[in-house]
Design an enzyme around this catalytic site. Structure first.
Site, PDB file in Angstrom:
ATOM      1  N   HIS A 224       0.809  -1.227   0.000  1.00 13.60           N
ATOM      2  CA  HIS A 224       0.000   0.000   0.000  1.00 13.60           C
ATOM      3  C   HIS A 224       0.842   1.276   0.000  1.00 13.60           C
ATOM      4  O   HIS A 224       0.293   2.380   0.035  1.00 13.60           O
ATOM      5  CB  HIS A 224      -0.934  -0.009   1.223  1.00 13.60           C
ATOM      6  CG  HIS A 224      -2.093   0.922   1.116  1.00 13.60           C
ATOM      7  ND1 HIS A 224      -2.266   2.008   1.959  1.00 13.60           N
ATOM      8  CD2 HIS A 224      -3.151   0.943   0.256  1.00 13.60           C
ATOM      9  CE1 HIS A 224      -3.372   2.650   1.632  1.00 13.60           C
ATOM     10  NE2 HIS A 224      -3.932   2.030   0.613  1.00 13.60           N
ATOM     11  N   LYS A 226       3.084   4.424  -1.287  1.00 15.90           N
ATOM     12  CA  LYS A 226       3.202   5.277  -2.471  1.00 15.90           C
ATOM     13  C   LYS A 226       4.493   6.064  -2.295  1.00 15.90           C
ATOM     14  O   LYS A 226       4.547   7.016  -1.511  1.00 15.90           O
ATOM     15  CB  LYS A 226       2.017   6.241  -2.608  1.00 15.90           C
ATOM     16  CG  LYS A 226       0.673   5.561  -2.873  1.00 15.90           C
ATOM     17  CD  LYS A 226      -0.103   5.370  -1.615  1.00 15.90           C
ATOM     18  CE  LYS A 226      -1.489   4.798  -1.915  1.00 15.90           C
ATOM     19  NZ  LYS A 226      -2.125   4.263  -0.702  1.00 15.90           N
ATOM     20  N   ASP A 231      17.332   9.794  -8.013  1.00 13.16           N
ATOM     21  CA  ASP A 231      18.747  10.116  -7.798  1.00 13.16           C
ATOM     22  C   ASP A 231      19.119  10.125  -6.321  1.00 13.16           C
ATOM     23  O   ASP A 231      20.082  10.809  -5.924  1.00 13.16           O
ATOM     24  CB  ASP A 231      19.097  11.466  -8.431  1.00 13.16           C
ATOM     25  CG  ASP A 231      19.056  11.425  -9.952  1.00 13.16           C
ATOM     26  OD1 ASP A 231      19.094  10.308 -10.505  1.00 13.16           O
ATOM     27  OD2 ASP A 231      18.980  12.492 -10.574  1.00 13.16           O
ATOM     28  N   HIS A 404      -9.260  11.455   0.416  1.00  8.91           N
ATOM     29  CA  HIS A 404      -8.378  10.298   0.526  1.00  8.91           C
ATOM     30  C   HIS A 404      -7.098  10.617   1.296  1.00  8.91           C
ATOM     31  O   HIS A 404      -6.254   9.752   1.505  1.00  8.91           O
ATOM     32  CB  HIS A 404      -8.039   9.797  -0.889  1.00  8.91           C
ATOM     33  CG  HIS A 404      -7.430   8.443  -0.935  1.00  8.91           C
ATOM     34  ND1 HIS A 404      -6.150   8.212  -1.411  1.00  8.91           N
ATOM     35  CD2 HIS A 404      -7.909   7.224  -0.568  1.00  8.91           C
ATOM     36  CE1 HIS A 404      -5.877   6.935  -1.350  1.00  8.91           C
ATOM     37  NE2 HIS A 404      -6.923   6.303  -0.840  1.00  8.91           N
ATOM     38  N   LYS A 406      -4.436  11.206   4.158  1.00 10.21           N
ATOM     39  CA  LYS A 406      -4.184  10.632   5.479  1.00 10.21           C
ATOM     40  C   LYS A 406      -3.202  11.564   6.193  1.00 10.21           C
ATOM     41  O   LYS A 406      -2.019  11.636   5.822  1.00 10.21           O
ATOM     42  CB  LYS A 406      -3.577   9.233   5.374  1.00 10.21           C
ATOM     43  CG  LYS A 406      -4.393   8.234   4.512  1.00 10.21           C
ATOM     44  CD  LYS A 406      -3.871   8.175   3.107  1.00 10.21           C
ATOM     45  CE  LYS A 406      -4.320   6.967   2.310  1.00 10.21           C
ATOM     46  NZ  LYS A 406      -5.694   6.620   2.257  1.00 10.21           N
ATOM     47  N   ASP A 411      -0.759  20.131  17.623  1.00  4.41           N
ATOM     48  CA  ASP A 411      -0.295  21.417  18.164  1.00  4.41           C
ATOM     49  C   ASP A 411       0.450  22.266  17.143  1.00  4.41           C
ATOM     50  O   ASP A 411       1.327  23.066  17.510  1.00  4.41           O
ATOM     51  CB  ASP A 411       0.589  21.189  19.396  1.00  4.41           C
ATOM     52  CG  ASP A 411      -0.195  20.589  20.565  1.00  4.41           C
ATOM     53  OD1 ASP A 411      -1.434  20.518  20.479  1.00  4.41           O
ATOM     54  OD2 ASP A 411       0.444  20.176  21.550  1.00  4.41           O
TER      55      ASP A 411
END
Length: 486
Positions: A224, A226, A231, A404, A406, A411
């Protein structure tokens, strides 16, 4: 004949109950959360054969024998690489803010290295901006490009990224692409894999779905993450898959997907590179450790920049670390805590931490999409609303599409962004990555994004919520019981 028939019947009944007893004992002996064990036992006793088959298929964390052996074999060389990295003391942060210090200390003790400093970050919220920046970075690449995605959906600007990646491979850039088999099924059924391989790109189908091996490896264990590394200097991660929202799930009835990505320059790229190399070796058996730290990281030294810790999860990585990180973040909050997630099915511990934060005076907000592409998760999420509202948590339902993103902001200084949903699958099962960022400037940028989400959301009214129909309450409790399995 009657005697034989009776004997066979009794043996069948005995075998049936021995099978149920054996699976029950196996569930009880495994170290797992009590709600999860109870949910599995309920399924098995209500629908015995279906429950047993389901449990043997997806009830335990099976990486598969070959991958498990690779995971064990890679750690000596990985540990040596990490020790070499520790010698580059100039890249590691020596102190953190008071709100971030507990989380960074946890990650250092669990993962063996401290957070890295001297990174430059850019928060990106528009898919077009992300892909245009990525295409520019690919065109300027000089050595290597590594990518991993859960979903690569052909169409729109995703095809432009594919074309630029193939052009880079043709001019001699070493390109690797790893995609989850289930998430990227449309990609692997398209001409793109062959086109990319012909151009010189190493394309790997991660965690292949094979029904013939359903009892040998857990099929719902997914890659899952991404991540993009270019380089060993530029890196991307966040919630966005390689999809053009204008072409992705347009018939789902939830609107366009709304995502967030972080583009980074600095030593964080090498820290992410070791995660990628572990994933690559587990899947292919090939070792591709990043360049030696003393050669690769020295040019990154900067007097200023963001301090970041990478938090990786999945088989072979520190168990329960992302869950611990979220708990630590919630308990560290003193002023406010804002959480954004498309799927909200928290553990009891995380739910308790969120409610406790609100009850001790922290301003706690959770932003969720009003429409969800998963009916099961949507109903299960609603089962937690009453307890959250009673504790004083604000629940915002986003109406501008499928949110979508997350993210967690504590603070205004400690930020968490990455691929982790606040559900059991992300917390306990999948290969995931989260960035912990200790920086007020980045926190202000993330706060602005979250404020924009809130401006496009509707605040859930606790009084109206208590007046919802009885059938909805029944449905919520039904899905809540099975929430440990979602």
């Amino acid at each position: 004949m009657t005697t034989v028939y009776t004997l066979v019947s009794w043996l069948a009944i005995l075998g049936y109950w021995l099978l149920i007893a054996g699976v029950t004992l196996r569930i009880l002996m495994k170290r797992r959360a009590v709600p999860s064990a109870m949910a599995w036992l309920l399924i098995i006793y209500i629908l015995p054969l279906v429950g047993i088959i389901a449990y043997l298929a997806v009830g335990e964390l099976h990486l598969g024998k070959r991958r498990a052996e690779r995971a064990r074999a890679m750690w000596p060389s990985t540990a040596k690489w990490l020790n070499d990295l520790k010698a580059c003391k100039h890249i590691f942060a020596e102190e953190n803010s008071s709100v971030a210090a507990p989380l960074f200390k946890l990650c250092e003790r669990r993962q063996g290295i401290a957070g890295v400093k001297g990174n430059q970050l850019q928060l990106m919220t528009e898919s077009d901006d992300v892909m245009q920046a990525l295409i520019r970075d690919i065109q300027l690449a000089r050595h290597n490009i590594e990518m991993v995605f859960y979903i690569w959906q052909p169409g729109g600007m995703a095809d432009q990224v594919a074309e630029s990646l193939m052009a880079a491979a043709r001019r001699g850039i070493h390109c690797r692409l790893m995609l989850d088999s289930a998430g990227s099924v449309a990609f692997f059924r398209s001409p793109w894999p062959e086109l990319m391989r012909n151009a010189g790109i190493e394309v790997v189908e991660a965690l292949k779905v094979n029904l013939m091996r359903v009892f040998l490896r857990r099929m719902d264990l997914r890659q899952h993450r991404k991540m993009i590394m270019i380089d060993n200097y530029i890196a991307y991660t966040g919630s966005m898959n390689m999809v053009d929202p204008r072409y992705f799930k347009q018939d789902a009835g939830v609107g366009q997907w709304i995502d967030l990505m972080a583009r980074m320059e600095g030593p964080i790229a090498t820290a992410m590179g070791i995660i990628y190399s572990c994933d690559w070796e587990i899947e292919t058996g090939k070792r591709i450790l990043p360049p030696p730290p003393d050669v690769n990281i020295m040019p990154f030294e900067q007097a200023s920049g963001h301090t970041i810790h990478t938090i990786a999860s999945g088989p072979g990585f520190p168990e329960d670390l992302i869950h611990q990180a979220l708990l630590t973040a919630a308990y560290s909050a003193r002023e406010y805590l804002i959480m954004t997630t498309p799927y909200f099915v928290p553990s009891d511990d995380l739910l308790h931490a969120i409610c406790t934060a609100a009850q001790r005076g922290v301003d706690v907000s959770i932003i969720l999409p009003r429409k969800n592409d998963s009916m099961l998760v949507g109903w299960a999420s609603r089962a937690f609303f009453t307890e959250l509202l009673a504790a004083g948590v604000k629940i915002y339902q986003f109406e501008g599409g499928l949110l979508h993103t997350k993210s967690v902001l504590v603070d205004g200084e400690l930020s968490l962004v990455g691929t982790v949903n606040l559900d059991m699958r992300s917390l306990w099962l999948n290969f995931e990555i989260t960035l912990a960022i200790d920086d007020k400037g980045f926190g202000a940028d993330l706060a602005a994004v979250q404020d924009d989400y809130i401006s496009r959301s509707r605040l859930l009214d606790a009084r109206l919520w208590l007046k919802r129909p009885l059938w909805q309450r029944v449905a919520e409790r039904l899905f809540y019981f099975f929430s440990p399995l979602l």
